[in-house]
Scaffold this active site. Structure first.
Site, PDB file in Angstrom:
ATOM      1  N   CYS A 163      21.097  27.921  26.110  1.00  0.00           N
ATOM      2  CA  CYS A 163      20.647  26.622  26.597  1.00  0.00           C
ATOM      3  C   CYS A 163      20.742  26.594  28.116  1.00  0.00           C
ATOM      4  CB  CYS A 163      21.470  25.482  25.999  1.00  0.00           C
ATOM      5  SG  CYS A 163      23.198  25.502  26.517  1.00  0.00           S
ATOM      6  N   CYS A 178      24.239  26.855  29.514  1.00  0.00           N
ATOM      7  CA  CYS A 178      24.749  28.235  29.586  1.00  0.00           C
ATOM      8  C   CYS A 178      24.282  28.884  30.882  1.00  0.00           C
ATOM      9  CB  CYS A 178      24.253  29.051  28.395  1.00  0.00           C
ATOM     10  SG  CYS A 178      24.678  28.384  26.782  1.00  0.00           S
ATOM     11  N   ASP A 198      -8.576  28.894  36.898  1.00  0.00           N
ATOM     12  CA  ASP A 198      -9.305  30.146  37.065  1.00  0.00           C
ATOM     13  C   ASP A 198     -10.761  29.882  36.679  1.00  0.00           C
ATOM     14  OD1 ASP A 198      -9.754  33.035  37.265  1.00  0.00           O
ATOM     15  OD2 ASP A 198      -9.895  32.956  35.086  1.00  0.00           O
TER      16      ASP A 198
END
Length: 752
Positions: free
Chosen positions: A24, A27, A441
């Site tokens: 997560c 972390c 693009d």
């Protein structure tokens, strides 16, 4: 990593360290804080998706071994980078590790969920009854779930407390740990509660279900991480495994890793070019769409450069290898993409900031509650102090706060899938709603992505009577050619029902055109220089040539029996929904830009047709990345929309990368959002869904936080002196469950 050690500036070193076990954003933040606190570290960027930490440090103060140890002390896995590992081997190793992590999390989430459901069913008849054998059974299975499925929560939560950097793991560990300890005491020594007139209730099922729900969110994050590695592996896989070299007068096939600068490489028609180099003999047309995104093959002759990974369309040639390994164009694209991915911001920064303050505050309130009740509680002071302090911890359990973002992500991504918009995780959802500029693009995104005959213009007094005959001769001539323009002409002829006649004495001149005999007529087809070489007077077509070129189309001239007969205009047509998409984006207050490797004139013609004002043309993949970075530096939050291999680095470099689902696998894997319908209107759908989801996330976090602000004082007993209200842990648990249900219910509104 292929190049793990770099020297970004004098006296500093940059190392990329593989990190395992992150599930997560919290972390990620915990590892980043640990690295930033190390002496000698100048900059640390930890990326959850690529499972890596990019650290710039002073080698006179610290070493990579020390940095690995700092990561490991936080409870996460880390290892020294493997120098000079081949790209494909590295991606294979990373894929295996991520697949193993995903499978483990999924297994733990499923098993914990099943056990939690059974535990809830068993707990029903135990409410308001003394603990018995069932309570002991629940105690045993809860210990199993905590030790097996939830072990990392407690290890990392404890590490966070020790390092004074509490995160969501700390909240989970404290909340479930408090509920478990209280329930364990009630099971082992129920008389302690009964003696003081308290019901010895247990909350084992809450512990198990909380762990199962959090693991489910972790599993979704792990699944998103796996797709990113696939994009890098697909890019690395474009390089052929072997090359054919000219050595000692004979041809020798060798592994591509053994090719050295200066070697003479041989390439046949249809083969992928193994390494970068310069042609010394022969000629051909090379498909460079992986670099430019454009469908037209580029003519190559002696002295021209070729790039590893591109495809030789026609003709054979010999070339001298120039740049190999980490210095090649393909390797640089991979490196640019990696660097772009490593610069991502955490999605749950708001939740992390709240939890950083929330955890120590809850611990302090719980301790104060215990002391106050111990002093003023009278005869039952110890039991009341324990009950009140545990009620604070139970009601403060981060279940609602932990579910606030994952549930919204889960529902929104499901809704997106129904709409044909695949969103790869919570970060993409967050950033898409903040976009201020959309860079499109051209080829395959704003346009259809394949050449199409748009006009057939015969010379009025020429050698053919009408457009149908001109098309028949051109399609017959091109029926044996492999050039992309030939395919477009033949396809258009079939659609118009013309009868193709096999050509005789077919000759192709790479980069110029083709000629042959069709029936009794001599037919030539090609560009303007080719016609001049054949001595064809193109004066009757001069004015038409200018108009076709101004419209962004490619003119293909046709000569019959030595005289100009007409021309065919070929273009990549605008997608039917492109202009509608641009209007919708502008209606939402967004700027739109066209970013393409095509020529300026063609790009501006397409932009005018689509309603786009800002155009950046003639840029390489690295140039697209530089333009994206320039736009971001100017204050824009940029979404890049593309479909080709050449777009992959720009998709990764943008705040949000969106890939047209009908494009290449590399682009789709590299992007944060895949528009599976192949319709650019999916960009609008993704942004609208993101904005709705972010509103829901903020509402969830607000109510989860407010719930704790109100519930914690009540659990501590602030209402007891005036109203005699003291929150029992049973009701604290119910309130905790209610907060979670409210968050989930609010998230489910995204289905509409």
């Amino acid at each position: 990593m292929t190049t793990t050690l770099e020297r970004p500036s004098q006296g500093t070193v940059r190392v990329t360290i593989p990190v395992g076990g992150m599930t997560c954003a919290a972390c990620q933040a915990s590892v980043q804080r640990a690295l930033s606190r190390e002496p000698g570290v100048l900059d640390a960027s930890v990326n959850l998706m690529t499972e890596s930490a990019a650290v710039t440090f002073d080698p006179s103060v610290t070493t990579p071994t020390t940095l690995v140890g700092a990561i490991q002390r936080t409870g996460y896995e880390a290892e020294l980078p493997v120098p000079d590992r081949e790209m494909i081997a590295e991606q294979d190793a990373r894929d295996r590790a991520q697949a193993k992590e995903y499978a483990a999390l999924k297994r733990k989430a499923i098993v914990s969920g099943i056990i939690g459901a059974l535990a809830m069913a068993i707990s029903m008849p135990m409410m308001h009854a003394p603990p018995g054998p069932l309570a002991w059974a629940l105690l045993a299975v809860t210990v199993f779930v905590m030790a097996w499925a939830g072990r990392h929560f407690y290890v990392r939560g404890w590490m966070g407390l020790r390092r004074r950097s509490p995160d969501m793991n700390t909240l989970i560990a404290i909340g479930t740990g408090a509920a478990f300890v209280y329930s364990a005491v009630a099971t082992v020594a129920p008389q302690l509660f009964v003696r003081h007139g308290l019901q010895p209730d247990v909350y084992f099922e809450a512990v198990i279900i909380i762990i199962a729900l959090i693991l489910t969110g972790n599993t979704l994050e792990a699944r998103a991480k796996r797709s990113t590695a696939s994009a890098l592996r697909a890019l690395a896989g474009l390089q052929p495994r072997s090359a054919r070299l000219e050595r000692g007068g004979s041809d020798v096939d060798v592994p591509v890793e053994q090719v050295q600068s200066g070697d003479i490489v041989l390439v046949r028609p249809g083969e992928r070019i193994p390494v970068d180099g310069e042609i010394i003999s022969g000629a051909s047309a090379v498909d460079e769409s992986m670099l430019t995104g454009e469908w037209m093959a580029v003519a190559k002759a002696p002295g021209d450069r070729v790039t590893g990974g591109t495809i030789n369309s026609s003709g054979a040639f010999r070339y001298r290898a120039t740049t190999v390994g980490a210095d090649s164009v393909l390797a640089r694209i991979v490196r640019v993409m990696r660097d772009a991915q490593a610069s991502r911001a955490p999605v749950q920064a708001l939740a992390d900031r709240i939890s950083a303050i929330f955890v120590p505050t809850v611990l302090a309130i719980s301790a104060i509650t215990f002391i106050v009740w111990l002093v003023v509680g009278g005869e039952a002071s110890l039991a009341q102090a324990l009950a009140a302090s545990v009620s604070v911890l139970i009601i403060a359990c981060p279940c609602a706060m932990g579910l606030a973002v994952p549930t919204a992500v889960m529902v929104a991504t499901g809704r997106g899938a129904q709409m044909g918009v695949l969103i790869k995780g919570g970060e993409a959802l967050q950033r898409a709603g903040e976009v201020t500029l959309v860079a499109l693009d051209k080829t395959g995104t704003v346009t259809e992505g394949r050449p199409t005959v748009t006009d057939i213009i015969p010379v009025v007094t020429g050698a053919v009577p009408d457009a149908d005959e001109l098309l028949r001769l051109a399609a017959s001539l091109e029926s044996v050619s492999e050039h992309p323009l030939a395919e477009a002409i033949v396809r258009h002829g079939k659609n118009r029902g013309v009868v193709v006649e096999p050509p005789q004495a077919f000759t192709t001149i790479p980069g110029r055109g083709v000629r042959a005999t069709v029936g009794a007529r001599s037919v030539a087809l090609g560009n303007e220089p080719f016609m001049r070489e054949l001595g064809v007077d193109i004066g009757p077509l001069a004015a038409t040539l200018g108009l076709v070129a101004a419209g962004g189309k490619t003119p293909v001239l046709v000569a019959v029996d030595g005289a100009a007969a007409g021309l065919l205009a070929i273009a990549d047509p605008l997608r039917p929904t492109a202009a509608e998409t641009v209007r919708a984006l502008r209606a939402r207050g967004l700027e739109v830009a066209l970013l393409t490797g095509d020529h300026e004139q063609t790009a501006r013609a397409i932009a005018r047709e689509a309603g786009i004002d800002r155009v950046v043309a003639g840029v390489s993949p690295e140039g697209k990345v530089a333009e994206i970075q320039r736009l971001r530096a100017s204050g824009h939050v940029v979404a890049m929309v593309g479909d080709g291999i050449n777009d992959a680095p720009a998709l990764a470099s943008a705040d949000v990368g969106m890939a047209i689902g009908t494009g290449t696998d590399v682009a789709i894997e590299a992007a944060d959002v895949a528009l599976m319908r192949g319709d650019p209107r999916g960009v609008v759908d993704a942004i609208d869904l993101s904005r709705r989801t972010m509103r829901t996330m903020r509402q969830n976090l607000f109510w989860a936080f407010v719930y704790n602000v109100i519930g914690i004082p009540v659990a501590a007993g602030v209402l007891y002196p005036a109203f005699g209200i003291l929150l029992n842990p049973v009701f604290a648990s119910a309130a905790m469950a209610f907060s979670s249900v409210s968050v989930v219910t609010n998230s489910l509104r995204l289905r509409a």
